[in-house]
Every structure is written in structure tokens, then in C-alpha cells.
Design an enzyme around this catalytic site. Sequence first.
Site, PDB file in Angstrom:
ATOM      1  N   HIS A  63       0.838  -1.203   0.000  1.00 22.54           N
ATOM      2  CA  HIS A  63       0.000   0.000   0.000  1.00 22.54           C
ATOM      3  C   HIS A  63       0.872   1.253   0.000  1.00 22.54           C
ATOM      4  O   HIS A  63       1.745   1.392   0.869  1.00 22.54           O
ATOM      5  CB  HIS A  63      -0.901   0.030   1.234  1.00 22.54           C
ATOM      6  CG  HIS A  63      -1.969  -1.023   1.223  1.00 22.54           C
ATOM      7  ND1 HIS A  63      -3.248  -0.789   0.769  1.00 22.54           N
ATOM      8  CD2 HIS A  63      -1.945  -2.327   1.603  1.00 22.54           C
ATOM      9  CE1 HIS A  63      -3.973  -1.900   0.880  1.00 22.54           C
ATOM     10  NE2 HIS A  63      -3.201  -2.848   1.381  1.00 22.54           N
TER      11      HIS A  63
ATOM     12  N   ASP B  19       0.044   4.373   0.815  1.00 17.26           N
ATOM     13  CA  ASP B  19      -0.105   5.239   1.998  1.00 17.26           C
ATOM     14  C   ASP B  19       0.505   4.630   3.262  1.00 17.26           C
ATOM     15  O   ASP B  19       0.816   5.361   4.201  1.00 17.26           O
ATOM     16  CB  ASP B  19      -1.578   5.645   2.225  1.00 17.26           C
ATOM     17  CG  ASP B  19      -2.543   4.503   2.063  1.00 17.26           C
ATOM     18  OD1 ASP B  19      -2.080   3.350   1.913  1.00 17.26           O
ATOM     19  OD2 ASP B  19      -3.765   4.732   2.093  1.00 17.26           O
TER      20      ASP B  19
ATOM     21  N   GLY C   1      -9.974  -1.946   3.211  1.00 16.98           N
ATOM     22  CA  GLY C   1     -10.679  -1.292   4.318  1.00 16.98           C
ATOM     23  C   GLY C   1     -11.033  -2.291   5.397  1.00 16.98           C
ATOM     24  O   GLY C   1     -10.473  -3.390   5.441  1.00 16.98           O
TER      25      GLY C   1
ATOM     26  N   GLU D  60      -8.364 -11.743   6.107  1.00 16.83           N
ATOM     27  CA  GLU D  60      -7.252 -11.094   6.819  1.00 16.83           C
ATOM     28  C   GLU D  60      -7.640 -11.019   8.303  1.00 16.83           C
ATOM     29  O   GLU D  60      -7.086 -11.714   9.142  1.00 16.83           O
ATOM     30  CB  GLU D  60      -6.997  -9.694   6.246  1.00 16.83           C
ATOM     31  CG  GLU D  60      -5.859  -8.954   6.942  1.00 16.83           C
ATOM     32  CD  GLU D  60      -5.714  -7.504   6.467  1.00 16.83           C
ATOM     33  OE1 GLU D  60      -6.605  -6.996   5.783  1.00 16.83           O
ATOM     34  OE2 GLU D  60      -4.689  -6.887   6.813  1.00 16.83           O
TER      35      GLU D  60
HETATM   36 ZN   LIG Z   1      -3.540  -4.759   2.256  1.00 19.81          ZN
END
Ligand SMILES: [Zn+2]
Length: 340
Positions: free
Chosen positions: A11, A13, A171, A201
Amino acid sequence: MKLPQIDLHLHLDGSLDPKLSYELAKERNLIEDETYEQFEKRMIAPADITHLHEYLQCFDLPITLLQDFKALKISSENLVERLAKQGVDYAEIRFAPQSHTKKFLTQEDALRAVISGVRDAVVRFPQIEINIILCMMIAADVKDNHEANMETIRIAKKYLHNGVVAIDLAGAEGLTPMENYRPYFEHAAYMGIPFTIHAGESGPAEHVACAIDFGAKRIGHGGHCLEDEKVIEKVLENNVTLEMCPTSNIHCKNQPSYAKHALKPLYERHVRTTINTDNMTLSHVTLADEYEHVLKEMHLEVKDILNMAEYAIEASFASNDKKNSVKRKIAQCRKELDGK
Ligand SMILES: [Zn+2]
């Protein structure tokens, strides 16, 4: 031996350079009298996080920073530069364009900034190849960001094979039933856009099954599929690749430890597991660090890392040239291993 490095799950960010970010924050008057050390601390998620949702809050600072073209472009360029210097051969950088529209950028502006930064870096570091994955975001109600997610699909189609290779859903897993996202992936499939989905996850094995039903050939994380034999079989039958991120998973309390991480048992069941970083800065990790954990704490061997690198490059959206060069590198490493 120089092991091939392929990062399929990274990612933007969560992987910003703290020093550069501090400068960008100062330029944008986002900090008053905070020292660099204090700022850096905020860029790395604390170790005592209890849930993925808490970890996700740590993205607030990077997201606040990345609301203009220059910040997105420079940060992307800098990330690629660091990956190249680490010896990464190929990476797929993902981000959610809708998170960068809080000021005056559109999703497409945000994407153009990232593409521009990536391209400038690759010109300077041609040994690395980079592709971009666009994340749709989970909201409390799918209606909350329906338009934004549809716009992400639209720009993914517009820039497909021109920087962008796929979409994703990221998210807070489980905030909304996974099933509610089926129409988005049906639409993406209709538009010919490949996808990978965060599933299993922090959520249960059934999320992985659901993502496979949507047509996903790659799953972000997927560790919890280990809890359901039927789901493991489904992963195997569908030749699905799992983008696993050991340090991030442990950091978020989604997996208990390296020794007890789902990667090893799944790999031993011949699931196509791969090793990735997720968030280099937030979880303070590089791919080389992950390899060390896999070798020393999971007690897998170099040959296993090579097998997983092969799974990764096969499941990647890399060019044929890059796929071939990574495969040659893997073959060379195997030769060296045999010679020992
Ligand atoms: Zn991820």
C-alpha cells in the site's frame, strides 16, 4: 545469493518515507512544533494494536498528507526509488484514489499523480517494474461510497494497461457483508478488469470463499482460510494465489506469531502462498526482512522462498519480459542451491 523480490501487496499510503513526509507536512502547515522524532513515531503503527480497525486509523496521517498532486507524485516516486534500492525486481503498488479527494483532487487526478511519480522513478531505475492496483473501499453501508467505488472502476478501465493492472477491495473487512460487493466485481469482470480482494485477513474463511465466488484469482492475505478445510480445497481447486503479509498480520493481531502464521501450513498444503510487505512504514518492514522471518522463525528454506517467488511472478500482472527475467533469476538461484 541474491533472491528475487516480488511484492504483490504493497500500500502506497502505508509505505511513505517518514523524512519526506515530514517535509511535505511542514510545507502544508500540517504540523506546528512537532519534532521529526515525534512525527516519525506517528508514521509507524504502535505494537500494542488490538485489532485491524485500530491499525487502519494509522492511515489518517498519510492520507491527510496526500491530498495534492505534488505530494502524491513525489511520495510515489520516492517509494519506487526505495524499492529499487532494496533490490526489488517487481512490485504492484496499490492505493484508493477516493481517499485522496478530500481537498480538490478528483480520483483521476490522484491516479495521474501516482502514475507520473512511478514513471519518473522507473526512468531512473529501469531495473524495477511497477504496476498500480486501485482499491475500492469498504464502507459501513455500500451506499455510502457507491459512486466513489464505481468511479474507481471507471478510471481503472480507462488506465488499464496504461499504469493500472487491477482493482481491489480494501478497508475494514467485515464492516459490511462481503456479499454486498458482488455487483462491483461482476461489473469489473464485465469491463475486463482483473481484481484481487482483501479477504480472510481479519475476517473468517468464508470471506475467502466469497471472494473466489466473485472470480478472484488472487486474495489479499487469506490467512484465515486455514480454519476451514473446504475453503482450503476451494483455494486449491481454483488455483488461487494468496498475497500474504506476515509482519503486518502479526502487527494487526490477525495471526498470532511468525511461528504460528498460516503461511507455512498453507504452503505445505501446496496453496500458492506469496510473501509481501503490505505497509513498509506502518509495519516497519521490507521484503528482505520478511524473508528473514520466513527462514528463521517459520523455519522454511531458501528453496521455499524461491517457490513462493515463482508463485508470485506467475500470479503477477508483470510484463512478459519481467516475468521471464524473474524466472531466469529463480532458475539461477536454484542452480546455485543445487551446487552447494
Ligand atoms: Zn492490504
